[in-house]
Scaffold this active site. Sequence first.
Site, PDB file in Angstrom:
ATOM      1  N   SER A 176      34.370  53.094  33.256  1.00 30.09           N
ATOM      2  CA  SER A 176      35.650  53.051  34.172  1.00 30.09           C
ATOM      3  C   SER A 176      36.521  51.646  32.827  1.00 30.09           C
ATOM      4  O   SER A 176      36.070  51.488  32.054  1.00 30.09           O
ATOM      5  CB  SER A 176      36.574  53.166  35.211  1.00 30.09           C
ATOM      6  OG  SER A 176      37.607  52.789  34.888  1.00 30.09           O
ATOM      7  N   ASP A 272      40.072  63.863  32.045  1.00 29.63           N
ATOM      8  CA  ASP A 272      39.411  62.232  33.054  1.00 29.63           C
ATOM      9  C   ASP A 272      40.941  61.788  33.600  1.00 29.63           C
ATOM     10  O   ASP A 272      42.721  61.974  33.865  1.00 29.63           O
ATOM     11  CB  ASP A 272      39.675  61.075  31.579  1.00 29.63           C
ATOM     12  CG  ASP A 272      39.134  59.648  32.532  1.00 29.63           C
ATOM     13  OD1 ASP A 272      40.447  59.006  33.530  1.00 29.63           O
ATOM     14  OD2 ASP A 272      38.167  59.669  32.458  1.00 29.63           O
ATOM     15  N   HIS A 339      36.465  61.374  37.182  1.00 33.45           N
ATOM     16  CA  HIS A 339      37.204  59.998  35.936  1.00 33.45           C
ATOM     17  C   HIS A 339      34.934  58.936  37.117  1.00 33.45           C
ATOM     18  O   HIS A 339      35.408  58.957  38.063  1.00 33.45           O
ATOM     19  CB  HIS A 339      37.898  59.109  36.763  1.00 33.45           C
ATOM     20  CG  HIS A 339      37.862  57.764  36.462  1.00 33.45           C
ATOM     21  ND1 HIS A 339      38.114  57.886  34.920  1.00 33.45           N
ATOM     22  CD2 HIS A 339      37.513  56.892  36.636  1.00 33.45           C
ATOM     23  CE1 HIS A 339      38.150  56.446  34.320  1.00 33.45           C
ATOM     24  NE2 HIS A 339      37.759  55.838  35.985  1.00 33.45           N
TER      25      HIS A 339
END
Length: 448
Positions: A176, A272, A339
């Site tokens: 991330s 995502d 994610h």
Amino acid sequence: MESMRLGQWLKLNLLVFVLVLLKAEGGYVPITYVKSAVTKGAVCLDGSPPAYHLDRGFGKGINSWLVQFEGGGWCNNITTCLGRKMNRLGSSKRMANQIAFSGILNNRRMFNPDFYNWNKIKVRYCDGSSFTGDVEAVNPVTKLHFRGARVFNAVMEDLLAKGMKNAQNAIISGCSAGGLTSILHCDRFRALFPLGAKVKCLSDAGYFINARDVSGTQHIEEFFGQIVTTHGSARNLPRSCTSRLSPRLCFFPQYVVSQITTPIFFVNAAYDSWQIKNILAPGVADPQGHWHSCKMDINNCSSNQLDLMQGFRTQFLRALTVLGNSPSKGMFIDSCYAHCQTEMQETWFRSDSPLLAKTTVAKAVADWFYERRLFHQIDCPYPCNPSCHNRVFQQDNPGKNVTTKGTSSDASAVKSSFPKLSNKAQWIELLCIRTGWLLLTTVSLVIL
């Protein structure tokens, strides 16, 4: 007496079962504070020292180093940065003394075949800028420190002194906001090592794209611009980009990656879940909450919402075209609603992990790193991949989520009542509460 002994026997074997689960998830690693960094002004938002967790390598991996940067979004102004100042994303005083390493950080060969014996580091995230900020002045009222770039340098210096300077293999990675860190600092990381070392970069869920939201507004570009301004990030973004474009654009990978000279691999979901929730359909663009249920679980999306998500995938793949077909740039782009897939055991390397070209994320990354074969795979559109672990967010607490296998609504209904395995305490609590005597007996017999 017999029933008491039976009860003790079952409890003992349940404990063994739980310990097996914990072991599979990876061991716990203590925190290290870089206290010497404070005198250099390399500090978290609240002025506390930066920190990381180091699990020493062994055997043939003793001179191989994996530096994984923690994710956690960003703060774009004084208000949001003050909010982080009081938690672990802004203060090392609030961080856990030890954390579990799993997935790519796991130290057992059966769960992490190619990197298990490396020196593995998890750099904690407490600056809110993907380690790019550097503002000298500290507001006397807020006492906020915007020093992410200094934190990056201080942590690297500390690791080099602890043996990383002798690395024969090295990877900078992250998930991330940490995945974005590994992109923006990729060439800078390479420069720390001698030319003879094999040094590469890995970004997990860090390829954030510059796209309009469902209302037609470029909300994410404005947000990234505010981050760059608040943290003074411009001077620490890749010069190859800022010499051509506005610094706010250089926070987006699509404007940076074509100029990266170090080999780099991208693990990303084309759908995502963070980007769907915050770039395509952020709350500000959906005041009536029409997207709420869909964002919580892709199985709840209407045909119109799925069409918009397919359009987002098209934009995402278009943003990837700047990578070209360079053998130094690999990719694993699946069609899951997910994610981050390298840090969780279930998506990194397990019998039911997501597959592309019959290959797990772990094998794809390792094959590319060791140059056993190129890996440049893009999945077919959703819902074609039954191996996906699609993310389901808890309705009452969006911060908590689980993953479900495939796209079946029935599977989602069954699994959504359990937290993901990496959230061990809750999983074990539910296991103890919800399992009956028959299951306990079965588990015990299997273990024995």
